[in-house]
Design a protein around this motif. Structure first.
Motif: not given
Length: 290
Positions: A156-160, A258-266, A277-290
């Protein structure tokens, strides 16, 4: 006699693709070949694995047990193939991605296909409950899900991080306010996503906490439909900030309860995470998060 490798692979792809014909197309064989492989596997198991229906296939309880094993075999095959090919050029392949909201999933997919234009991405939106179930049942390679459950067999990787807001049409009196309360919204028709969504669960819990109920409600199956309904003046929608890039004519107003925040994860099954294929997609998602 033991079931052979081809029977397990055929069965796994029927479940993943949803039909015998789609599995045959995916594997580049005839539908009768897939049918024979699955029938022989069922004979050797001694139990029905799939129920054939007009709308596709349904997996039996025994079938689900075997699918977990068969899908791991497919993932292992992919790992071996990648290593034999030396993780060659990323010029062919398909990844199946699901999400419970258009954003940030579409942003990640857009950047990923920009990096690897010859790859195919199968993408579908599902309600929160269905999305989590599909990842748990290994019916997708990657999930982009808000507040998913924690599991030992997932990477799991948090992206938002985001929160709930009201979406109002420009020009409405409430659209000019700095904040809105649930009581403010209840004077209008409230637009919510379908049952099974995270938004529905969160809003229902908040209404119970406040002792309130919605008198006029419209249920929509997708975020774009909800946005269009707001633009048409049907009512006020509740969903996560930034869930859609449809913004012209819409105003996001914070909701004070609705003060609670919610986290979107890959989310990726662990045994698939190292596939290139999946590791490259993951690294792309993390670059979007950054």
């Amino acid at each position: 006699m033991r079931p052979n490798h081809h029977q397990f692979v055929a069965f796994a792809y029927v479940v993943r693709e949803g039909s015998f014909s789609a599995a045959a197309a995916r594997l580049g064989v005839t539908q009768s070949t897939i049918t024979q492989h699955v029938a022989k596997l069922e004979q050797k198991v001694g139990a029905q694995l799939l129920i054939r229906g007009r709308d596709g296939v349904e997996v039996t309880a025994t079938g689900q047990d075997f699918y977990d094993l068969a899908d791991r075999l497919v993932a292992l095959d992919s790992t071996i193939e990648e290593r034999l090919q030396g993780f060659a050029s990323m010029r062919a392949g398909r990844i199946k991605v699901i999400a419970n909201a258009p954003q940030p999933a579409l942003e990640v997919i857009g950047r990923f296909t920009g990096r690897f234009p010859e790859l195919s991405v199968d993408f579908a939106l599902h309600d929160w409950t269905t999305a989590n179930t599909m990842i748990r049942n290994r019916l997708a390679d990657v999930g982009i899900v808000t507040d998913p459950p924690r599991r030992d067999d997932w990477n799991m990787h948090k992206i938002q991080t985001t929160g709930y807001v009201a979406y109002c049409p420009e020009g409405w009196e409430i659209s000019t306010r700095a904040r809105l309360s649930m009581r403010d919204l209840l004077a209008h028709t409230v637009i919510l996503p379908e049952e099974g969504s995270l938004t529905r669960r969160v809003v229902n819990a908040k209404l119970r906490e406040l002792g309130l109920s919605i008198q006029r409600e419209v249920s929509m199956r997708s975020f774009p439909l909800m946005c269009e309904a707001v633009l048409q003046g049907i009512g006020v929608a509740i969903f996560l900030r930034g869930s859609s890039q449809i913004s012209k004519g819409l105003v996001e107003v914070p909701l004070e309860e609705f003060e609670t925040t919610h986290e979107t994860w890959l989310v990726v099954p662990k045994d698939r995470a190292k596939l290139r294929l999946i590791s490259e997609f993951t690294s792309t998602a993390l670059s979007v998060a950054l």
